[in-house]
Structures are given as structure tokens and as C-alpha cells.
Design a protein around this motif. Structure first.
Motif, PDB file in Angstrom:
ATOM      1  N   LYS A 128       0.838  -1.194   0.000  1.00 13.12           N
ATOM      2  CA  LYS A 128       0.000   0.000   0.000  1.00 13.12           C
ATOM      3  C   LYS A 128       0.880   1.253   0.000  1.00 13.12           C
ATOM      4  N   ARG A 129       0.242   2.371  -0.377  1.00  9.57           N
ATOM      5  CA  ARG A 129       1.008   3.595  -0.633  1.00  9.57           C
ATOM      6  C   ARG A 129       0.498   4.789   0.154  1.00  9.57           C
ATOM      7  N   VAL A 130       1.423   5.692   0.418  1.00 10.19           N
ATOM      8  CA  VAL A 130       1.136   7.020   0.966  1.00 10.19           C
ATOM      9  C   VAL A 130       1.633   8.043  -0.043  1.00 10.19           C
ATOM     10  N   LEU A 131       0.867   9.110  -0.229  1.00  9.99           N
ATOM     11  CA  LEU A 131       1.254  10.186  -1.142  1.00  9.99           C
ATOM     12  C   LEU A 131       1.768  11.379  -0.345  1.00  9.99           C
ATOM     13  N   VAL A 132       2.919  11.896  -0.760  1.00  9.18           N
ATOM     14  CA  VAL A 132       3.429  13.165  -0.214  1.00  9.18           C
ATOM     15  C   VAL A 132       3.370  14.194  -1.339  1.00  9.18           C
ATOM     16  N   LYS A 133       2.629  15.257  -1.122  1.00 10.77           N
ATOM     17  CA  LYS A 133       2.530  16.327  -2.132  1.00 10.77           C
ATOM     18  C   LYS A 133       2.901  17.637  -1.454  1.00 10.77           C
ATOM     19  N   ILE A 134       3.764  18.387  -2.098  1.00 15.60           N
ATOM     20  CA  ILE A 134       4.237  19.644  -1.522  1.00 15.60           C
ATOM     21  C   ILE A 134       4.024  20.756  -2.537  1.00 15.60           C
ATOM     22  N   ILE A 135       3.457  21.882  -2.086  1.00 16.81           N
ATOM     23  CA  ILE A 135       3.419  23.061  -2.953  1.00 16.81           C
ATOM     24  C   ILE A 135       3.942  24.265  -2.170  1.00 16.81           C
ATOM     25  N   GLY A 136       4.596  25.177  -2.892  1.00 13.33           N
ATOM     26  CA  GLY A 136       5.136  26.363  -2.234  1.00 13.33           C
ATOM     27  C   GLY A 136       6.243  26.966  -3.060  1.00 13.33           C
TER      28      GLY A 136
END
Lengths: 139, 139, 139
Positions: free
Chosen positions: A130-138
């Protein structure tokens, strides 16, 4: 605006477990080069959680006991979802109580955390990848 | 992209309490100058919550009663976390149920809220100084 | 930075119901033209939820049963909030357990979802018109 995306993969060999993923998330933030912004970490599966709390094994035991008390795994036929052939209805409930995601402030290139905040992956229906998503904006 | 950060400090003189922080968060938004974006408000401590609901004292009593029913403070030896010398395991559970954070849309320089939405700090283990983080990004 | 805002309206003819709003949210994302960013979907009312889980009717039955077990609607005089003339204190509790909002990553112009993730509006006090807010920021 910069954006960054990474998947973290897990293969938990038990039904339920909590895994501290703070170091991996910090690595993502470093790779992203973002200094000011927001960071989202979410489970990509609907029988798992991402949450922020204490890295203390007694507390994790208490969470496990609490969740099993309010939404027990067995008997599996108490849940209509399990009529589909699944046995994980309880995991869908546990994940709602612990949450799908966290949003963390990024300040000066770091996770803007209080003294004890740690990010956990919460597995409630393991024995599969199974997966986890890391999303970063800035910026 | 603009970004803004502020800490709000609390020193609640009881174990548990709900504090309406909407006005303070609106002050932050005004200071930030952001007109379009996202606003994150999160507890920086892991025995406290930030959540959005109604500013009605009867409801707050009902939340208190509900949380004490599903995760009672006493007897404290029912929780393994309290073997560490703490007595706040229940507070870690209550905070998970009420949530760590809220993310609010900013539109035309205002919190983009429905008619009854108010932001609360939820203290579950008071009698110490604790913080909430307000982080705003946008333009 | 682009920003986008839309309200989705609901008029649920029962007290409680779960509605899959994933297609409407995808339409919003398409209209926004945002390719990389974050998408917030939140209930604008404090007796309703937005959450991500499975579109399976048995599971929705299990959620309903779980929520009624831990925070039953009746007898309504068990809740002090209902002394105000309301009968929806249970709905305020249920909404906290299921959550107010979700934040979703946008990658390559799409909702960055795992295989089974679907977005739901959770109504806990229907028979009135209520709204969900979709806010998107990014590029």
C-alpha cells in the motif's frame, strides 16, 4: 510555485500497525527545495490512515485497544461490507476515526512542528502493498 | 506567492475546554494580506485539537460527555501510555476523534465559511502553555 | 497562482445519506485549469461531512450503524444542544467523527488518487438545502 510528489510504499506483515514516517517525509521536503508552503501526506488506500501524534509504544497500544473496542474486527459477519467477501469493514471505520491525511505547514524549509509531533502511517488491513502520497506546494 | 505564519498561545486552567479562536484567525488573515489561498490552523500539541463547529455551550457539553464516554480519563491505569508517568492517554485519543487541524479556503480576503462555521481550540490536557499554528499561503 | 471556487448544493430528502461527489469535483478541477496544486472540499454546514472512502453500499450501511451506535439520534433529550429546540446534536457529533473536509493533491491536472478513493458528501441532518465548497489553488 514549486510542486513535488512522491509515493511511499509499505508492506506491513500484520493486520494492524503504526509506522513513524517523519524521517521519510522530511527527506521529501528536502528533495522538493520548498522553503514556504504546505505539505499534504495522505493514505492512498481507504483502510489506512496518516495521522500525527506521539511516538510512544504504550499510546499505540491504547489506540489499538480503543479502535478494537469501538469497531472490532470480529465477528466479521457483523458488517454488511464483509458480505462482499472482504473481512476489512472494521478497517474502513478505524481509518475514518484516525483520519486519511495531514496537512503540515512548511516554514524556512522545515516541517513547522510542535515539540512532540510525529507523522504515522496507520495500517488497519495489512498483508498487501500500500502507498502514501506526499505532495508539496510552495516556493 | 505570499506566506504568513503566527502562533496563538493558550494557557487553559482546566483539563478540558473549547475556545472560539475565529476572531484571532481572522486577524491573522487580515495581517497576511492574502486574498485567495488556503489557511491551515493546527494544534502544535498532540493532546489538543483544532476543529470547526458550532459556538453553542450545550453542544460543547455534549462533545465533552461523548468523548468522556468513549475514551474516559479515569481510571488512568486502563491506558498503557499512562505507565510512563503521564495521565493523559485519554487526551491523545480525544484529540484524534476531534482532529488536529482544519484547512479553510480564503476568498476575496475572507474566511470562506458557511453560516455557522466557527474555529475552536480543543484542550484535552490543560494546565500548561500550548500553541496553535496559523499558516496562510496564497496571493 | 490560479485559484478556483465553486459551491455544490444538496437537498437530501432523508435525515442521513452518503452521496458520491467525485464526478462533480472532477468537473471543478477541469474548469479550474489547474495542473499542479491542492484541492480542498469541505462541508459548509456543521452537521455534514466530506470524506474519502469506498463507494460500496454495504460499507455505507456499516458507517450508519456504527455512527448510530456511538452517537444515537434518539432519545433527543440525552443531548443538551437539543434543549435549544434542535434535534440534531447527534449530527454534530457524527460529522466530527467522519470529518469536515478533505485535501486532495492535483498532479498533471487530475485528482491524485489511489485505486478506490472516492469523495463523499455525508449528510447527518437532511431535509434542508446545504452546500459543499470546492476550492482549488495551484498552477
Amino acid at each position: 510555485m514549486k510542486s513535488y510528489r512522491k509515493e511511499l510504499w509499505f508492506d506491513i506483515r500484520r493486520r494492524r500497525e503504526f509506522v513513524n514516517i517523519t524521517a521519510e517525509v522530511r527527506d521529501c521536503l528536502r528533495e522538493s527545495g520548498v522553503r514556504e508552503g504546505l505539505l499534504l501526506v495522505n493514505a492512498m488506500h481507504i483502510t489506512a490512515s496518516v495521522f500525527i501524534n506521539d511516538d510512544e509504544s504504550g499510546l499505540h497500544h491504547d489506540y489499538e485497544k480503543f479502535l478494537e473496542r469501538v469497531a472490532p474486527h470480529a465477528p466479521i459477519d457483523q458488517y454488511r461490507h464483509n458480505d462482499t467477501g472482504e473481512d476489512n469493514a472494521d478497517a474502513h471505520i478505524k481509518r475514518q476515526l484516525m483520519g486519511r491525511e495531514v496537512v503540515v505547514a512548511i516554514t524556512d524549509g522545515a516541517l513547522d512542528f510542535g515539540p512532540w509531533e510525529q507523522i504515522f502511517y496507520g495500517e488497519f488491513d495489512g498483508n498487501r502493498r500500500k502507498r502514501v502520497l506526499v505532495k508539496i506546494i510552495g516556493e
